[in-house]
Design a protein around this motif. Structure first.
Motif, PDB file in Angstrom:
ATOM      1  N   THR A  70      21.903  22.430  85.612  1.00  0.00           N
ATOM      2  CA  THR A  70      22.918  21.594  84.963  1.00  0.00           C
ATOM      3  C   THR A  70      23.607  20.708  85.997  1.00  0.00           C
ATOM      4  N   ARG A  95      24.434  23.461  77.393  1.00  0.00           N
ATOM      5  CA  ARG A  95      23.854  24.088  78.580  1.00  0.00           C
ATOM      6  C   ARG A  95      24.473  25.453  78.861  1.00  0.00           C
ATOM      7  N   SER A 103      18.861  27.177  77.944  1.00  0.00           N
ATOM      8  CA  SER A 103      19.333  26.513  79.162  1.00  0.00           C
ATOM      9  C   SER A 103      18.273  26.623  80.249  1.00  0.00           C
TER      10      SER A 103
END
Length: 331
Positions: A20, A102, A302
């Motif tokens: 991320t 995420r 994720s």
């Protein structure tokens, strides 16, 4: 563009490996504005829209540090070294260009409820990636059942007798819970059946919990390959997560060693067969787990390994992702 990342607390990011963070860094490099919140910040009130109650507007400092830094409560000027919060305010999800879900697994009840709030935000005009309904429809262990031609012998059951019969047929098996992550709760039972009963009791909870059983794949010694599929197309390199010591698990969280390598012909065949189907359902980013020639999991919540692949091969995974995100917003 304005991008809102719905994620775990920024203070917990291990920026040297966090995917991320890699997305944020590439988006910021292109001049996009970054906002972040946690699932607990999502609120809907009748007569209004879904909002992030405490959305933080960020700038990245360029100091990636190591494990994210200490940080504090998250107010202006109270941040780890890798980012600075320049504003904190309520933000309607439909008012940003893209919302990126995420939040790390597990996919528990709160994650499930968050997808419903995100789906309501979609009704209000928000664009959410991965699509909330697709997150619910593709549980990471069970999504492989749609593609039996690529998976090893597999059983999903609550029945202890069915597990014992599967073991009798295949001899060497892997048992795992459906809601595990990072290799948690995975057991191997060999031909001698040692501890099979205790393992079934632990995972099955006297018939209360469904579990998955698969034939053990000796190719795990060469790694559990994470293949990233972005916008329906595979990244040409995967990360083989190789078990270390006496472990059967290759997961990095379980101590596995990550080695990037080019995709094999079989890897490409699996990704090209599955990727477009999942992309059409709103799954912009997917992580396929492949051991040898067999698909074992489809990760959609994720997916990670951006930085490991980029660092070892030079292929910029985050750039590919932001390209696909931009293309997805234009359709």
């Amino acid at each position: 563009m304005d991008l809102l990342f719905v994620a775990d607390p920024l203070e917990t990011f291990k920026t040297y490996k966090d995917s991320t963070f890699a997305m944020m860094r590439e988006a910021a490099r292109r001049g996009h504005r970054l906002h972040a919140c946690e699932p607990a910040d999502l609120v809907w009130l009748r007569g209004g829209r879904v909002v992030a109650r405490q959305a933080r507007t960020l700038v990245l400092t360029g100091d990636v540090g190591g494990a994210g830094g200490a940080g504090g409560a998250g107010g202006v000027g109270d941040s780890p070294a890798w980012f600075e919060v320049i504003a904190t305010a309520e933000l309607a999800l439909a008012d940003v260009d893209a919302v990126l879900m995420r939040k790390d697994p597990p996919f528990d009840s709160e994650y499930f409820y968050a997808t419903h709030l995100l789906q309501q935000a979609e009704r209000e005009g928000a664009k959410v990636f991965n699509k909330p309904s697709a997150l619910r429809d593709h549980p990471e262990k069970l999504a492989i059942l749609e593609f039996p031609q690529f998976i090893p012998p597999t059983l999903v059951t609550r029945s202890a007798a069915a597990v014992r019969a599967f073991h009798a047929e295949h001899g060497d098996i892997i048992l795992k819970p459906l809601d595990g992550m990072g290799g948690m709760g995975i057991f191997r039972v060999g031909a001698d059946g040692l501890n099979l009963g205790a393992i079934i009791e632990t995972l099955n909870q006297d018939g209360a919990q469904t579990l998955m059983v698969q034939r053990y794949l000796p190719a795990i010694t060469q790694g559990d390959k994470r293949i990233l599929v972005i916008g329906g197309e595979p990244v040409p390199f995967c990360l083989a997560r190789i078990p270390q010591g006496g472990e059967v698990r290759g997961n990095l969280a379980a101590g596995g060693k990550g080695v990037a390598q080019p995709l094999s012909e079989r890897d490409f065949a699996i990704a090209h067969a599955i990727g477009p189907t999942l992309a059409a359902r709103g799954l912009l980013l997917v992580g396929l787990d492949v051991i040898g020639d067999s698909l074992t999991e489809i990760n959609v919540t994720s997916p990670t390994c951006f930085q490991e692949i980029t660092d070892q091969t030079g292929f910029d995974v985050a750039a590919r992702f932001v390209d696909a995100l931009t293309a997805g917003l234009s359709t």
